[in-house]
Design an enzyme around this catalytic site. Structure first.
Site, short mmCIF file in Angstrom:
data_model
loop_
_atom_site.label_atom_id
_atom_site.label_comp_id
_atom_site.label_asym_id
_atom_site.label_seq_id
_atom_site.Cartn_x
_atom_site.Cartn_y
_atom_site.Cartn_z
N GLY A 1 -0.24 -8.93 -3.19
CA GLY A 1 -0.66 -9.66 -2.00
C GLY A 1 0.12 -10.93 -1.74
CB THR B 1 -1.12 -0.86 -0.69
OG1 THR B 1 -1.38 -0.95 -2.09
CG2 THR B 1 -0.12 0.26 -0.45
CB THR C 1 -4.86 -2.31 -1.39
OG1 THR C 1 -4.91 -3.51 -2.13
CG2 THR C 1 -5.18 -2.55 0.06
NE ARG D 1 -4.93 -12.79 -4.61
CZ ARG D 1 -4.69 -11.57 -4.15
NH1 ARG D 1 -5.69 -10.77 -3.86
NH2 ARG D 1 -3.47 -11.15 -4.00
CB VAL D 2 -8.18 -15.22 0.30
CG1 VAL D 2 -7.97 -14.33 1.52
CG2 VAL D 2 -9.64 -15.66 0.21
N GLY D 3 -6.25 -12.63 -0.76
CA GLY D 3 -4.94 -12.00 -0.70
C GLY D 3 -4.51 -11.66 0.71
CG ASP D 4 -2.05 -8.27 1.10
OD1 ASP D 4 -2.56 -8.36 -0.02
OD2 ASP D 4 -1.82 -7.18 1.67
N1 GLY Z 1 -2.75 -6.21 -1.66
C1 GLY Z 1 -3.99 -6.52 -2.20
C2 GLY Z 1 -4.06 -7.84 -2.81
O1 GLY Z 1 -3.09 -8.32 -3.35
O2 GLY Z 1 -5.11 -8.43 -2.78
#
Ligand code: GLY
Length: 310
Positions: free
Chosen positions: A221, A218, A167, A195-198
């Protein structure tokens, strides 16, 4: 101490042959963003410029170079936040966009919402005349090779997980004392579709508040979301810890509580900054008082004049 810009190109374990590309990329990005700050530009313009440069660089897991999901496709998340007003904008699971960070900024500036996702985000891009690019143009040979390797029956899940990070992000304070953050990612290699991350989640993948500071994380997530890492670090700063202490405390809590590894770049309103990580490596660079700082391994901090970087 002002202005200041700090960027990261992802935490994890960076293969030797990629380390030089990654280091050169974060240094070029910090120079691009710092040029804006040095000319009196805003922290928001600087972080978006730095992250745009990183998205355009195929060495990073954002924009062109994003990792592939389980179907071999690119879906990206990005967020910006303006510390003056706590305005924020994000996109999640967006496709065919060269610079998701610029679309996230448009969500902040042109809608009353904080996050648009998937096809809704693409529809919004069309109404804003943001061009869509062919999916193939975001996929590098390296990303495809790693996707194939990860699908192999003998793939090492730990190695794959650590290698998946990358990231990109930036935090800045401008001459007026305004603070901003920006983060962008292709997410996790082989993630489920949708999938949606942090990165798209306020407080997790970024937070900026002129009263406290800004953080761009980074790392893994799901772990970052469980501890709401960016806001947790600012909470430690509100309790009186320095940017560096608070960053280390937040990362230690994430490691201890959910066995999550990662890294952050952090600034406070005075221009104090930190680049901290619990992973083996994090590619980072910072610019302040016309000096460029950068590193990759723990304890590493090289310096050079910002003008020597061509
Ligand atoms: N930190 C990026 C993700 O896990 O999507």
């Amino acid at each position: 101490m002002l202005p200041v810009l700090v960027v990261h190109g992802g935490a994890g374990q960076i293969p030797k042959e990629r380390a030089e590309l990654s280091g050169a990329g974060v240094r070029a990005a910090v120079r691009g963003g710092y040029t804006i700050l040095r000319g009196g530009g805003s922290a928001m313009d600087a972080v978006v410029e730095a992250v745009t440069l990183l998205e355009n660089n195929p060495a990073f897991n954002a924009g062109c170079g994003s990792v592939l999901n389980s179907k071999g496709e690119v879906e990206m998340d990005a967020i910006v936040m303006d510390g003056r007003t706590l305005a924020s904008g994000a996109v999640s699971a967006v496709r065919n966009i060269a610079n998701p960070i610029q679309l996230a900024r448009l969500v902040m500036e042109k809608t009353s919402h904080l996050c648009l996702t998937a096809e809704g985000a693409n529809q919004f891009a069309r109404t804003m005349c943001v061009p869509e690019v062919p999916a193939e143009s975001l996929i590098t040979d390296y990303a495809r090779m790693r996707w194939r390797k990860n699908l192999a029956p003998d793939a090492n899940p730990v190695e794959c997980q650590m290698g998946k990070m990358g990231t990109v992000g930036a935090v800045a304070v401008d001459v007026a004392g305004n603070i901003a953050c920006a983060t962008s990612t292709g997410g996790l290699l082989n993630k489920m579709e949708g999938r949606v991350g942090d990165t798209a989640c306020i407080g997790c993948g970024g937070y900026a508040d002129n009263k406290v500071g800004a953080v761009s994380p980074t790392g893994h997530g799901e772990a970052i979301m469980k501890v709401v890492l960016a806001r947790l670090i600012l909470f430690y700063m509100e309790q009186g810890h320095s940017a560096e202490e608070a960053s280390d405390l937040g990362l230690a809590y994430m490691k201890e509580r959910v066995a999550g590894l990662g890294g952050v770049v952090t600034v406070d309103p005075q221009g104090n900054w930190a680049a901290c990580f619990s992973s083996q490596q994090m590619s980072w660079a910072a610019a302040q008082k016309d000096t460029l700082y950068y590193g990759l391994f723990k304890g590493e901090r090289f310096t050079q004049s910002i003008d020597d970087l061509h």
